[in-house]
Design an enzyme around this catalytic site. Structure first.
Site, PDB file in Angstrom:
ATOM      1  N   HIS A 168     -87.642  54.241  74.166  1.00  0.00           N
ATOM      2  CA  HIS A 168     -86.739  54.604  73.065  1.00  0.00           C
ATOM      3  C   HIS A 168     -87.244  54.048  71.724  1.00  0.00           C
ATOM      4  CE1 HIS A 168     -82.274  55.691  72.103  1.00  0.00           C
ATOM      5  NE2 HIS A 168     -83.071  55.935  71.074  1.00  0.00           N
ATOM      6  N   ARG A 181     -81.232  61.996  73.661  1.00  0.00           N
ATOM      7  CA  ARG A 181     -80.536  60.985  74.462  1.00  0.00           C
ATOM      8  C   ARG A 181     -80.780  61.310  75.935  1.00  0.00           C
ATOM      9  NH1 ARG A 181     -80.296  58.353  70.624  1.00  0.00           N
ATOM     10  NH2 ARG A 181     -78.502  57.533  69.515  1.00  0.00           N
ATOM     11  N   GLU A 210     -80.816  53.219  80.025  1.00  0.00           N
ATOM     12  CA  GLU A 210     -81.828  52.359  79.395  1.00  0.00           C
ATOM     13  C   GLU A 210     -81.413  50.900  79.492  1.00  0.00           C
ATOM     14  OE1 GLU A 210     -82.245  53.917  75.435  1.00  0.00           O
ATOM     15  OE2 GLU A 210     -82.814  55.889  76.181  1.00  0.00           O
TER      16      GLU A 210
END
Ligand SMILES: O=CC(=O)O
Length: 326
Positions: free
Chosen positions: A282, A235, A264
């Site tokens: 991601h 993360r 993000e």
């Protein structure tokens, strides 16, 4: 299972059409992002929503959980649980399920892909060819991966799968984790600074919790040093992003391969011009095969719950004790 129209499932964010279709076969699905006034929508449907489906983008925070009195289960299309208030779920007896295992190989594959991309400058050399620069001269030499020392932060399912792959590249593996694993022969460092000082590539593979937030701070980055490479497939918030950016700009860190970011889809633009950095949106688990398996697992967990059966991949399951009949 009750009639499908009786069971309201709230999707917290867009995920996939395949998942939506799977859910719609058994449940009445509400898509939160379709409603302009979310509070008003929740107020008028709170008595029929018994499940929330989330992902690494949005899940069930304390506010959402508190606004849904009939909520029984949160099923997330992710292995990460950081978008779910687990303490609240435990307190309320709400079951929680995630999608572990099915995505482990893809995430570990991508970690190795990022290592190779950074060390061997795969993306940068691709740009070199496309821009016609090759015609004017060869691309410069890059750095070998085989035989490097790889440190792994978080030796869970994914960390272990990364280690196994790195072993095949003759790498020396060391790790730090909440506890030393007696089944592993890799060197264990109780502290991340020692791990970072003793490896050339640091792979961040732990879950995001209050304890691990920004665990990769300036000290860790400096311990990794100007020849070290940071890989993050966990993360964004596990890393102090501004510190990472300045270390890369100032050459205090050798390179980085990043699949995740703090805000993000925002990525620090200072990184865009750096050739020693590989940036991905991601996508570690984003293959057709794995995303289908993840969706099937979300639907399977909800079906199991509403059929009063054990969850397929439980995270929090004290609901069983109170509410399920044998
Ligand atoms: O980020 C993806 C996941 O947690 O599965």
């Amino acid at each position: 299972m009750d009639n499908k129209n009786n069971i309201g499932v709230l999707m917290a964010c867009p995920i996939s059409t395949y998942l939506e279709q799977g859910l719609e076969k058994s449940f009445k699905v509400f898509k939160l992002w379709h409603f302009k006034d979310k509070n008003q929508f929740i107020n008028s449907h709170k008595d029929s929503i018994q499940a929330v489906v989330g992902s690494s983008v949005a899940g069930a925070d304390a506010e959402l959980i508190e606004s849904l009195p009939e909520l029984e289960i949160v099923a997330t299309y992710s292995v990460g649980l950081d978008k779910i208030d687990l303490a609240k779920c435990k307190e309320r007896g709400i079951r929680v399920a995630n999608t572990p295992d099915v995505l482990t190989n893809d995430v570990a594959d991508l970690a190795i892909g990022l290592i190779l991309a950074v060390l061997r400058r795969i993306c940068e050399s691709d740009r070199y060819v496309r821009s016609g620069k090759w015609k004017k001269g060869d691309y410069k030499l890059s750095t070998k991966f085989t035989g490097k020392s790889v440190g792994i932060l978080g030796m869970g399912r994914i960390g272990t799968a990364v280690a196994k792959r790195a072993e095949a590249f003759n790498c020396t593996i060391s790790y730090t984790s909440r506890n030393e694993k007696s089944t592993l022969t890799y060197k264990y460092y109780p502290n991340i600074i020692d791990l970072a000082s003793n490896c050339q590539i640091l792979v961040v593979a732990c879950s995001l919790t209050e304890e691990t937030r920004r665990i990769v701070n300036r000290q860790v980055i400096d311990a990794l040093g100007p020849r070290g490479v940071l890989i993050n497939i966990g993360r964004g918030l596990l890393v102090d992003e501004p510190e990472l950016v300045s270390a890369l700009i100032e050459g205090r860190l050798g390179g980085a391969g990043l699949d995740v970011f703090e805000h993000e889809p925002e990525v620090p633009e200072e990184l865009f011009g750096l050739e020693n950095v590989v940036l991905l949106p991601h996508v570690a688990s984003a293959t057709v095969e794995t995303r289908k398996a993840m969706a099937d697992l979300v639907v399977g967990n909800l079906q199991a719950h509403f059929e009063k059966k054990p969850l397929l991949t439980p995270v929090v399951d004290n609901f069983v004790l109170k509410n399920l009949q044998p």
